[in-house]
Design an enzyme around this catalytic site. Structure first.
Site, short mmCIF file in Angstrom:
data_model
loop_
_atom_site.label_atom_id
_atom_site.label_comp_id
_atom_site.label_asym_id
_atom_site.label_seq_id
_atom_site.Cartn_x
_atom_site.Cartn_y
_atom_site.Cartn_z
N HIS A 174 46.63 38.63 38.92
CA HIS A 174 45.73 39.78 39.10
C HIS A 174 46.23 40.98 38.29
CE1 HIS A 174 45.20 37.69 43.15
NE2 HIS A 174 43.97 37.75 42.68
N MET A 206 40.39 39.03 46.16
CA MET A 206 40.42 38.87 47.61
C MET A 206 41.81 39.26 48.12
SD MET A 206 37.85 35.79 48.47
CE MET A 206 38.96 34.45 48.19
N ALA A 265 46.03 39.67 48.35
CA ALA A 265 47.21 38.80 48.17
C ALA A 265 47.53 38.76 46.67
CB ALA A 265 46.96 37.42 48.76
N ASP A 274 40.35 29.92 37.58
CA ASP A 274 39.11 29.53 38.26
C ASP A 274 38.04 29.28 37.21
OD1 ASP A 274 40.00 29.92 41.06
OD2 ASP A 274 40.31 31.96 40.37
#
Ligand code: PAF
Length: 279
Positions: free
Chosen positions: A37, A30, A32, A151
């Protein structure tokens, strides 16, 4: 690096690459972007011929409209980071490319995953995650899908989605990337002040204390102590829990052999942070 905004153009390009026999790795985000990442991009680059990263702030997974509005957007920097890292393709779709008019909603049978922890505190969130990931997998059709362990529950949900939909993609779960302080990297950290960033390390420390102190038997006191520690430091705690690492069923009495994961979610002012450790 090639940037696509149109679904049909990305599908056409990837179909040609697949026909050439190229293997694809996909990192959905998403935006940012942070080093968490970037490490997923690196893993994908090592294991595939082509790495695709999507940036799409998915409205259907935000149960709180204020959270959606406040979600950090740093698109120029994101594109710069991906280019620098050698990502091959960015997919940057507008909402109507992901959800064209007339898109129907499927209900995904997620079982216990939807009623505990994040599922309980963020109603509808995982249906939204499944909706967007299902759509993205359908477009990108990657050989491998890269997800971060931060997550944890989302990883389990997406594994279940892949099984439910018979998608021929292999999910790869990568270790949580942390700041030197131990704080799990997250796009939401951008919304913390310097002081809050220091306080936020208490989440990981509390989970580490559980890891150190856990014994077979009743776990109630251990969980309560952990939640109280966070509350005393100014957090509003959604949960500090211990669960079966393979099913995510909450465990109150541990037999000493079931593999466990400890997970926490807490607000620091209005920023919601999550973290976990496999015990
Ligand atoms: O973890 C995220 O950033 C999002 O939930 C995901 C998987 C990109 C779906 O929007």
């Amino acid at each position: 690096m090639i940037l696509f905004k149109k679904t049909a153009e990305l599908i056409e390009y990837l179909t040609i690459q697949r026909k050439k026999g190229l293997k694809t790795g996909f990192v959905p985000t998403m935006g940012a972007l942070h080093n968490g990442h970037i490490s997923l991009i690196d893993d994908s680059k090592k294991q595939n011929d082509l790495t695709i990263c999507s940036i799409f702030v998915n409205p259907t997974q935000f149960n709180d409209p204020a959270d959606f509005k406040k979600y950090p957007k740093t698109i120029e920097n994101d594109v710069y980071l991906l280019e620098k890292e050698g990502c091959d393709i960015i997919f940057l779709p507008p909402v109507e490319e992901i959800y064209p008019p007339g898109t129907s909603t499927i209900h995904y049978e997620l079982g216990v995953l939807e009623t505990v922890l994040e599922g309980k505190f963020r109603p509808g969130h995982f249906q939204g995650v499944c909706q967007v990931v299902h759509r993205l997998l359908d477009i990108v059709k990657p050989d491998k899908l890269y997800l971060g362990q931060k997550d944890y529950q989302q990883c389990m949900v997406i594994r279940k989605l892949i099984a439910l939909t018979n998608t021929p993609t292999q999910p790869i779960i990568c270790a949580t990337q942390r700041e030197a302080s131990g704080l799990a990297m997250s796009s939401r950290n951008m919304r913390l002040s310097d002081n809050e960033r220091k306080t936020a390390t208490a989440i990981y420390e509390t989970l580490q204390a559980i890891q150190k102190d856990i014994q077979p038997g009743n776990l109630q006191k251990l969980k309560e102590k952990a939640a109280l520690t966070l509350t005393a430091k100014g957090f509003t705690v959604d949960y500090v829990e211990i669960a079966d690492a393979t099913t995510l069923e909450l465990i109150d009495n541990w037999n000493g052999s079931t593999p466990l994961v400890t997970l926490a979610a807490a607000f620091l002012n209005n920023v919601r942070l999550i973290d976990n450790i496999i015990l």
